[in-house]
Motif scaffolding. Sequence first.
Motif, short mmCIF file in Angstrom:
data_model
loop_
_atom_site.label_atom_id
_atom_site.label_comp_id
_atom_site.label_asym_id
_atom_site.label_seq_id
_atom_site.Cartn_x
_atom_site.Cartn_y
_atom_site.Cartn_z
N ASP A 176 -8.04 17.47 14.71
CA ASP A 176 -8.82 17.09 15.89
C ASP A 176 -9.71 15.90 15.53
N VAL A 177 -10.49 16.06 14.45
CA VAL A 177 -11.36 14.97 14.01
C VAL A 177 -10.99 14.65 12.57
N MET A 178 -10.74 13.38 12.27
CA MET A 178 -10.52 13.00 10.87
C MET A 178 -11.18 11.64 10.63
N GLU A 179 -12.09 11.61 9.70
CA GLU A 179 -12.77 10.35 9.35
C GLU A 179 -11.83 9.57 8.43
N GLU A 180 -11.27 8.49 8.95
CA GLU A 180 -10.26 7.76 8.17
C GLU A 180 -10.80 6.51 7.50
N LYS A 181 -12.07 6.16 7.79
CA LYS A 181 -12.55 4.85 7.30
C LYS A 181 -12.47 4.73 5.78
N PRO A 182 -12.94 5.75 5.02
CA PRO A 182 -12.84 5.59 3.55
C PRO A 182 -11.40 5.40 3.09
N LEU A 183 -10.48 6.14 3.71
CA LEU A 183 -9.07 6.03 3.33
C LEU A 183 -8.53 4.62 3.59
N ARG A 184 -8.85 4.09 4.76
CA ARG A 184 -8.39 2.73 5.10
C ARG A 184 -8.98 1.70 4.13
N PRO A 215 0.81 -1.22 0.00
CA PRO A 215 0.00 0.00 0.00
C PRO A 215 0.85 1.28 0.00
N LEU A 216 0.30 2.28 -0.66
CA LEU A 216 0.99 3.57 -0.78
C LEU A 216 -0.03 4.70 -0.55
N VAL A 217 0.38 5.68 0.25
CA VAL A 217 -0.43 6.90 0.42
C VAL A 217 0.39 8.05 -0.14
N LEU A 218 -0.22 8.85 -1.00
CA LEU A 218 0.50 9.97 -1.59
C LEU A 218 -0.10 11.29 -1.06
N ILE A 219 0.78 12.17 -0.66
CA ILE A 219 0.34 13.49 -0.17
C ILE A 219 1.13 14.54 -0.92
N HIS A 220 0.48 15.58 -1.37
CA HIS A 220 1.27 16.65 -2.02
C HIS A 220 1.02 18.00 -1.36
N VAL A 241 1.03 14.16 6.69
CA VAL A 241 2.02 13.07 6.54
C VAL A 241 2.26 12.42 7.89
N SER A 242 2.60 13.23 8.87
CA SER A 242 2.95 12.72 10.18
C SER A 242 1.76 12.02 10.83
N SER A 243 0.61 12.69 10.75
CA SER A 243 -0.58 12.16 11.40
C SER A 243 -1.01 10.82 10.77
N LEU A 244 -1.07 10.77 9.44
CA LEU A 244 -1.52 9.54 8.78
C LEU A 244 -0.49 8.43 8.94
N LEU A 299 6.97 14.31 15.02
CA LEU A 299 5.89 13.57 15.69
C LEU A 299 5.84 12.12 15.21
N ALA A 300 6.14 11.89 13.93
CA ALA A 300 6.16 10.51 13.41
C ALA A 300 7.47 9.82 13.81
N ILE A 301 8.55 10.58 13.81
CA ILE A 301 9.86 10.00 14.16
C ILE A 301 9.81 9.47 15.60
N GLU A 302 9.14 10.23 16.48
CA GLU A 302 8.97 9.79 17.87
C GLU A 302 8.29 8.43 17.94
#
Length: 269
Positions: free
Chosen positions: A118-126, A43-48, A158-161, A229-232
């Motif tokens: 604060d709020v992110m609906e991730e179900k469609p993305l997953r 799987p790959l997620v692309l962010i620009h 990027v960090s959050s996802l 935040l992701a590195i942590e």
Amino acid sequence: MKCKPIVLKLGGSVITYKEKPLTPNLTAIERLTSEISRAHISPLVLIHGGGSFGHPIAKQYSIDKGYRDPSQIIGFSKTRQAMMTLNKFVVDSLILHNIPAVTVQPSACTITKQGRIDVMEEKPLRKLLEMGFVPVLHGDAVLDSDMGFAIMSGDQLVSSLATKLEAERIIIGIDVDGLYTSDPKTDANARLIQHIDQQELTKMQHEIGGIRVPDVTGGMLGKVLELMLAIEKEIPVIIVNAVKPSNVYKALKGEKVVGTVIQRGEEVV
Ligand code: ADP
């Protein structure tokens, strides 16, 4: 999901001409989407990023400062629409290269609080990832529960996802060879850092450059603070020059590439 995703970010400085408002770099977009296609990652997620699409309009209407005045309302719409225009160039090119890309529009599934997700609906993305699609997201103007609206940078996404999806690694494509001891565009003595851990990075924070051209997300310093935040969470980050052909391909394939590897501890990726 069968295996951990890779999160790839293509910087606004790579896919647009950052100093020319609303100008995509179509040659770069075409080359990068062909590299992504050749690498066959799933799987790959692309962010620009927003580059010369999002930033100048957001700045003109102070969208990053939150809602203060009714005259900003149209500016929020214009910023969002500019991001959709840039996103269409990217996604059209991905699909032309047979990559099953689907845009997940951040402003439609996210609410920030003081500029932080604060709020992110991730179900469609997953679900998209599970089915083998490549979700494409971008920095965006989003609604904010305290400020009315805010700018959410692609780097925050990027960090959050990457953290939520427990990504294998993050690849950041920018227009210089990686993280330097200072801004390589203004300091001839800047040296490329090939490896750095979280502790060293925290120590050198004040040397990293901030904003040069109109940018509402804080330049390289803003980027590094978000990535921390992701590195942590032990997700390694590789920063490469996406202007140079094959770097993104190599980073996706896990091949040796000139750039900066940032990770929490001593272990080498
Ligand atoms: P993007 O929009 O592509 O996400 P930015 O333009 O926000 O990226 O950040 C990349 C820029 O940051 C580089 O072009 C470089 O000039 C600048 N920069 C400032 N400080 C540094 C540093 N210490 N190392 C690398 N780049 C830096």
